[in-house]
Each structure stands twice: as C-alpha cells, then as structure tokens.
Write a protein that holds these residues in place. Sequence first.
Motif, PDB file in Angstrom:
ATOM      1  N   GLU A 270       0.808  -1.211   0.000  1.00  0.00           N
ATOM      2  CA  GLU A 270       0.000   0.000   0.000  1.00  0.00           C
ATOM      3  C   GLU A 270       0.849   1.272   0.000  1.00  0.00           C
ATOM      4  O   GLU A 270       0.317   2.368   0.218  1.00  0.00           O
ATOM      5  N   THR A 274       4.356   2.924  -5.490  1.00  0.00           N
ATOM      6  CA  THR A 274       4.489   1.574  -6.029  1.00  0.00           C
ATOM      7  C   THR A 274       4.599   1.532  -7.548  1.00  0.00           C
ATOM      8  O   THR A 274       4.971   0.493  -8.110  1.00  0.00           O
ATOM      9  N   GLN A 298       0.772   5.682  -7.137  1.00  0.00           N
ATOM     10  CA  GLN A 298       0.269   4.315  -7.203  1.00  0.00           C
ATOM     11  C   GLN A 298      -0.278   3.979  -8.580  1.00  0.00           C
ATOM     12  O   GLN A 298      -0.752   2.865  -8.799  1.00  0.00           O
ATOM     13  N   LYS A 311      -4.978   6.644  -8.879  1.00  0.00           N
ATOM     14  CA  LYS A 311      -4.902   6.181  -7.502  1.00  0.00           C
ATOM     15  C   LYS A 311      -4.184   7.230  -6.651  1.00  0.00           C
ATOM     16  O   LYS A 311      -3.959   8.347  -7.073  1.00  0.00           O
TER      17      LYS A 311
END
Length: 427
Positions: A270, A274, A298, A311
Amino acid sequence: SGEYLLYYTVYIINDGPNRLAACLATSKDGLYWERPELGQVEYAGSRRNNMLVVDGTVSIDPIAPPERRFLMAGSDMRIKPAEPGYVVNSVALHASPDGRVWTQVTETLSPFTCDCNNQVFYDSAKGKYVAYLRACPGRRNVAYYEPPDAFMPWPIRPSESNEGEVGVTLSGEQRVTYIVDELTIAIDGNVTHQVYNPGVVPIEGMYLAFPDVIRIFPGPHDPDKERFPDSELYEWWNDGLVAPRLYVSEDGISFRPIDESPYIDLGFGEDLDTRQVRMIAGLIEHGDEIWQYYGGHQTGHTLGRGKRPRKKCAIMRAIQRRDGFVAATAGAEGGEIVSFPVKCAGENLYVNYDAGAFGEVRVELLDVEGGPISGFSFADSAALVGNEVYFRVQWADRRDLGSLIGRDVRIRFRLNDAGLFSFKFAQ
C-alpha cells in the motif's frame, strides 16, 4: 531567509477539463509543509489556494539582482495556441524576488517542443547560463545547450531533416518539432528505458543528475495483448513504471549512469510510490544528511488522456548520508582502492565511511608514483571503525599533514567488510 520552497505539479480531475496546475508549499524545517494562499489562480470558485500562474523548474540565480533572485524555466505564457510564434511546450524564463510572484522576462527562447521540467540555471563553475532540455531523437533523452545570451531567443533552429511530427498534448494532437540532432545529448536513454526530467545538480565541482527513467510497457497495440488481456502491460498506451537513476559528469555535458538499478526504487503493498518515483529537482544539505523530495504514485505513467482512474499519490522525502551517493565496498575478505593524484589541501584528512560493527578502514598516503610516504603508511594510521560521516584519520604520534599541504598525493584505502563514500582535506 530560513525558508524552504517546494514546487510541484498536480493533475486536476474534478474541475472541468482535466488540467495540470503548478503549486507551491513552504516550510521552516523541510519536514512540515504549508500551502500558502497565493491568490493567483481560480479553482472551484476561489483564489484562496497555493496554485501558481506559471509552471517550471526553479533555481537561485547567484548573479541576478534581488528582484530576479529566483529563476524559473517554464513555458511562454504570453502567446496562446493558434497565435503566431506559438510553440507547444515552449521554453521561456520567468523571474521572482520571493519565489511566489513571477514575471516572464523573455520571449520564447527555443523553437523546439521540450515538454516539461526543463532546466536553465547559472553554472557558477563555468561562469555562464546552461540549459538542459527534453529531447526526443526517436526516444526520450536530455539535451545540453549553452546559450550565448540566455535571456534572448536562442540562435538554434531545426535542421532540414527535422520535419516534426504530430504529438499528443493535454489540448489534443498538434504538430510539434522536438530536439533531434541539433543539440548535444547529455543524458541518453534507449528504446525501452527512456530518460525523462534532467534533475541536474552541480555539487562540489561535479555534476549529478537524477533523471526519471520510464520503463515503457508494450501497450494495447502489441500483438501479445490477445494472449494476456488482463495484464497491465497492455492496458494503456504510453504506460510504464518510472524510477530515477543516478548519473554523473565531470563537465556537465556528457553524463554516464552509476549502476543499472534505480537510485530510489519503487515501494510495495500500500505504499504511495508503487508505480512511479518522480524526482523533484534540487536537494538540501542538512547537517550530515542529504534530503531529496519526489512524487510517489500508485498509478503508472500515462494519464490516459484524462480517462484513466488515478490512484493515490504524495510528495515524499528521501534521506541519506551526506555525500553518500555511491560507495566502494569490500567484504570480509578485504579490498583496496587508490585515488587519482589529489592536492593535499588541509592539515587533516576526513573519511566518510561505513564499517559497521565488525569492519574497518585503513588509510595510507602515496606519492604520485605510488610509493608510500614516510609516516603515513597503513601501519601509521589508526583503524577507522563504526559508521561515520567525515571522521578524521588519526596518524601515529598525532602527526598532521602540514608538511604535505600543496603537494599532489594518492590515497590508498584498505577496506575490510566496509564501504567508502568520500573523503576531503580540511583544517
């Protein structure tokens, strides 16, 4: 003034047409940030926000008068699309006394489309203004240019072979002319790992660069999409993962990468970084630490022309030891490294190293031919242990380097289960 200024860009998706907006955050300590009310841009029916009228890469101009202390390489805000002289994603300079209120001080400088995050700054080592521009000779790269007058239109023109192409921008498809072969490519990429924002930082007589590198995904037109219809590799056009790499240069013109791995790699789970790590130009030297800031995402690279769901993302801070960008390392079996000839410029030698709990570093001085200098051999220096940022080498009988000041020497380091980052002479 004891204040930090952070410039960043947001992608607005809930206020009419999707658009990018430049923003400013301020801080007294580099950790806790505030959004000042600048009153420049209307958003959601109000100007009580931290949005800026212009967007670009900011530097401090050491030779400018106070009213132009801040310099921004941004776009030409005076010419609108379809007007004569308009260049898509052009380069123009803006100046400010405080980093908040900006005034455009040049016309369009370059005839090329340079996308965003270009850099134009005064290089104190060269005594001139230099430019690092986004280039696309078949792939994304960074070009270098030394304008004869940074504040007048630059005397560069597309070559006859550079006929331009149709580029996709936030406002749709437009014919654009990219830098192809007219300027020197300073930071080079390849077909699948292309170089984005320059991120050049002059430091200690060297040039470091932290460009964002995008790993291009095959995209929806690739034949393998039919075989892997659920894979993210084929979902969006111009998509991919982004992370910076470290490049270095002695002249600021030709950069080479240090290692093939990311300088800051992607997070996992999370974490907010990422899929993308996008460096913000510049760094802060804070005591024994280096602070750098980046945008973590993200979501992958492409905006999907406004159609892709976005995101979470955030501005993040990375911390490392001072001058700890790279290290020469050796395991328990040991290893040695010898410097180029360097001028002894102080009475003491300080070493930036990490030997952990069980390793050590030993140091000896050599003449330029490689012979040990009496009194400064491995046997004459105390072992350096632990993890220290610039610890003084201790010589037997409290001997200092006064007799060697001004002399060219080589430094030989013997490492055992340790890493060597840097060294310096000082009083």
